[in-house]
Scaffold this active site. Sequence first.
Site, PDB file in Angstrom:
ATOM      1  N   ALA A 166      28.381  -5.941 -21.079  1.00 30.94           N
ATOM      2  CA  ALA A 166      27.570  -4.746 -20.851  1.00 30.94           C
ATOM      3  C   ALA A 166      26.930  -4.878 -19.474  1.00 30.94           C
ATOM      4  CB  ALA A 166      26.475  -4.624 -21.915  1.00 30.94           C
ATOM      5  N   LYS A 167      26.363  -3.818 -18.982  1.00 30.40           N
ATOM      6  CA  LYS A 167      25.587  -3.887 -17.740  1.00 30.40           C
ATOM      7  C   LYS A 167      24.627  -2.720 -17.734  1.00 30.40           C
ATOM      8  CE  LYS A 167      25.738  -6.283 -13.794  1.00 30.40           C
ATOM      9  NZ  LYS A 167      26.316  -7.635 -13.724  1.00 30.40           N
TER      10      LYS A 167
END
Length: 423
Positions: free
Chosen positions: A103-104
């Site tokens: 994720a980011k």
Amino acid sequence: MKASASEGTHYFFSRASKNLGLGTRLEKVMITPRREVKVECCIELDNKELAVFTGYRVQHDNSRGPMKGGLRYHPDVDPDEVTSLASLMTYKTAVVNLPYGGAKGGIACDPSKLSHAELQRLTRVFVDEIHDIIGPHQDVPAPDMGTNAQTMAWIVDQYSKYHGWTPSVVTGKPIELGGSAGREAATGRGVAMATESVLVDHGQHVADQRFVIQGFGNVGSWAAKFIAERGGKIVALSDLSGAIRNKDGFDIEKLLAHVQVHGIIGNFPDAESINPNELLLEECDVLIPAALGHVLTEENARDVRARYVIEGANGPTTPEADEIMIKKGITIVPDIFANAGGVIVSYFEWVQNIQQFRWTEERVNAELQTVMHQAYNELKGIAKSNGCDLRTAAFMLAISRIARATALRGMENENFCLLGFGK
Ligand code: GLU
């Protein structure tokens, strides 16, 4: 028209997935993020005016475990960039075989123009908006560009108001709040380890090489320190204030002390100022881009004079530049392996939090070395047996691990049986 950040990442993905015979159906499933969240964070500035900042969290894949990846505070944060970086996290955690997905997140803001108090308010509002989609077994943020241990401390505090005391909701925390020894230096240490692995593999040693490093932030400065400790000569480097050169090699300890006092590398004695745009083209053996993405492009790749490029930054090389440099015979150590030291030690931090047990820094560094070594040997083996470059090998390893986990969890596809390595 130039490819966007996520188009660039898809290009690298597809180049590898073709070698695996993955097929377009599965390719589509794997490149599509599971969830993309956009929130508007309204805060009161110190001057009492209201300001709204847009925040994002993109959760790309969780087939191998909770999603994991940094939070970036930078004016260039946009949905495409965050999506690309989220997918790179999925591939990175798979390459080094951590039990995580990717994720980011980020907030489009310039942290250098916000006060400590404003940054704290902004971070807390962002947590208010996303607290129900993050968590130790769901999605675990960490520092990235423009954020640090203090940002993580505010997240722990705000998240814990909703869910009870939960230090394992983020990694990269201050030691006092459950952070791990060695986490701050980990990305740079890992870059130095990756550099050493590739050089040794080519019968060379760090001590005989000249290095150019772009960026003297968390990644570049620690990488410089560890490379200098191994005897490497750093002949040029840069930060936001400009670029400097010293043909005889910088005294890195002195430079670190200078930055401690002045905040920037500018005005460092024993240095010649150079044009920051020319830094990547300086003559050297090993080039380490350790700042922003997309800095090696089709415009400058032909003029790179290094023999090795070690990607300390995320996504520093465009697909065109990658092809050009491979043709020139440059060995590129890809970001999804080269800068994985940070997320590896993040994993150790999460493990320590969950077990409520602390490791010594010696143990953290030794385990980091073991993981980096193992991953490099796997990449080398795949590159050799498929006659491909290290980036393609890294994507092949990642894709095969993610695809198998997806299949084992119930998504049927006959192609999965082709993905035989990287167990
Ligand atoms: N932001 C770092 C990266 O891009 C670390 C991520 C993490 O530790 O979760 O790899």
